[in-house]
Design a protein around this motif. Structure first.
Motif, short mmCIF file in Angstrom:
data_model
loop_
_atom_site.label_atom_id
_atom_site.label_comp_id
_atom_site.label_asym_id
_atom_site.label_seq_id
_atom_site.Cartn_x
_atom_site.Cartn_y
_atom_site.Cartn_z
N PRO A 275 1.38 -2.63 5.00
CA PRO A 275 2.52 -2.75 4.08
C PRO A 275 3.75 -3.37 4.75
O PRO A 275 3.85 -3.40 5.97
CB PRO A 275 2.80 -1.30 3.71
N SER A 276 4.66 -3.86 3.93
CA SER A 276 5.95 -4.34 4.42
C SER A 276 6.99 -3.27 4.12
O SER A 276 7.18 -2.92 2.95
CB SER A 276 6.36 -5.64 3.71
N PRO A 277 7.66 -2.75 5.14
CA PRO A 277 8.65 -1.69 4.89
C PRO A 277 9.98 -2.25 4.38
O PRO A 277 11.01 -2.08 5.01
CB PRO A 277 8.79 -1.01 6.26
N ASN A 278 9.92 -2.93 3.23
CA ASN A 278 11.15 -3.51 2.67
C ASN A 278 11.55 -2.80 1.38
O ASN A 278 12.35 -3.29 0.61
CB ASN A 278 11.00 -5.03 2.45
N GLY A 279 10.96 -1.65 1.15
CA GLY A 279 11.27 -0.85 -0.02
C GLY A 279 10.51 0.45 0.09
O GLY A 279 9.81 0.67 1.09
N ALA A 280 10.63 1.28 -0.94
CA ALA A 280 9.96 2.58 -0.88
C ALA A 280 8.46 2.41 -1.12
O ALA A 280 8.04 1.52 -1.85
CB ALA A 280 10.56 3.49 -1.93
N LEU A 281 7.68 3.29 -0.51
CA LEU A 281 6.23 3.31 -0.76
C LEU A 281 6.03 3.73 -2.22
O LEU A 281 6.57 4.73 -2.67
CB LEU A 281 5.58 4.33 0.18
N HIS A 282 5.27 2.95 -2.99
CA HIS A 282 5.05 3.32 -4.39
C HIS A 282 3.56 3.47 -4.68
O HIS A 282 2.72 3.29 -3.79
CB HIS A 282 5.74 2.33 -5.33
N LEU A 283 3.26 3.77 -5.95
CA LEU A 283 1.87 4.03 -6.32
C LEU A 283 0.92 2.90 -5.94
O LEU A 283 -0.22 3.15 -5.56
CB LEU A 283 1.78 4.21 -7.85
#
Ligand code: GLU
Length: 297
Positions: free
Chosen positions: A12-20
């Motif tokens: 993942p890219s940590p540029n926002g919150a982890l979502h579904l």
């Protein structure tokens, strides 16, 4: 019998919150690694160091842990490995397969608008972005250097036609999942459809395409499991892998979780962030059940 340890990665890219959507992709990798008795790696694709922050990264790791993901350390953080990408860029430069491209996004848009105003259609890549006009593609090395010396900002772009000719034969990959049109099995790669993709940006010494193939190679990834929004990009990844002498993983593209309007979930969909579901009292099993129930695209 295949005795090789299979290696999976969630990236993942940590540029926002982890979502579904992320959680669904993480579970696809966790399940496959468990079934295969393989290793699961976590890679943080944080080359965009302005959008990817330490705080978002810490939160993402915490959320992944909470949903039950366990990975083999160390976590590979792409921003710690710019040297590896520079080495690969150098290889491409030695082969004269990249060129400095100076047109800004606005200039590309204007060039395309002009063409289209005179009833000429301009080719677009599989994501719908107009192909780069390639005005600098055939400049001599000296002329390229003169342009670089002006100090104007530029990106390194792949001379995709030349790269395809350099490889010579047809390219393909093994798809154990499905493309957006249900494609599976041996898939013929079509890197030309992407035109001259960016290999290194003006402000970031790499790009998604370059770092993903370099890392999958360095980490010995045998199985790439990711959303089918990246199915078409595999064509470029195969081209780069062959040129850089990297092994081809098996690919498995999966469905995407949609939002209420039938589009791919994005990080702006706050109510589907794992954190907000957790704060609302859901357990990891509830989140998983929600993932299973959600509409897939
Ligand atoms: N970092 C990419 C994303 O979050 C995934 C890259 C890949 O799996 O190849 O969409």
């Amino acid at each position: 019998m295949n005795t090789m340890q299979q290696i999976f990665r969630f990236a993942p890219s940590p540029n926002g919150a982890l979502h579904l959507g992320h959680a669904f992709a993480a579970w696809q990798n966790m399940d496959a690694a468990a079934r295969a008795g393989g290793t699961l790696l976590l890679r943080l694709e944080d080359i965009d160091t302005t959008r990817c922050t330490n705080a978002l990264e810490a939160q993402m790791l915490e959320d992944l842990h909470w949903i039950g993901m366990r990975w083999r350390d160390p976590v590979r953080r792409q921003s710690d490995h710019f040297d590896d990408y520079l080495k690969a860029l150098d290889q491409l430069r030695q082969l004269d397969l990249v060129y400095p491209a100076f047109l800004t996004r606005g200039e590309i848009r204007d060039a395309v608008r002009k063409k289209e105003a005179s009833q000429q259609t301009w080719p677009r890549d599989p994501d719908g972005t107009p192909l780069y006009p390639g005005v600098e593609r055939n400049l001599s090395t000296g002329a390229q250097q003169d342009l670089i010396n002006t100090g104007r900002a530029f990106a390194w772009r792949l001379n995709t036609g030349k790269a395809i000719a350099h490889v010579g034969g047809a390219l393909s990959w093994q798809e154990t999942g499905q493309g957006p049109q249900g494609q599976s099995g041996t898939i013929a790669a079509d890197p030309a459809a992407w035109g001259d993709v960016v290999i290194a940006r003006k402000d970031i010494p790499t790009s998604y395409h370059l770092s993903v193939v370099v890392d999958d190679g360095i980490q010995g990834v045998s199985d790439v499991i990711r959303g089918h929004d990246l199915f078409a990009a595999t064509s470029i990844h195969r081209l780069l892998q062959v040129i850089l002498g990297l092994q081809a993983p098996l690919y498995c593209h999966h469905l995407l979780i949609g939002d209420s309007t039938g589009r791919k979930l994005s990080k702006s969909d706050r109510d589907t962030s794992i954190r907000s579901l957790r704060n609302a009292g859901l357990t990891p099993d509830d989140v998983r059940a929600l993932c299973e129930r959600s509409e897939k695209l």
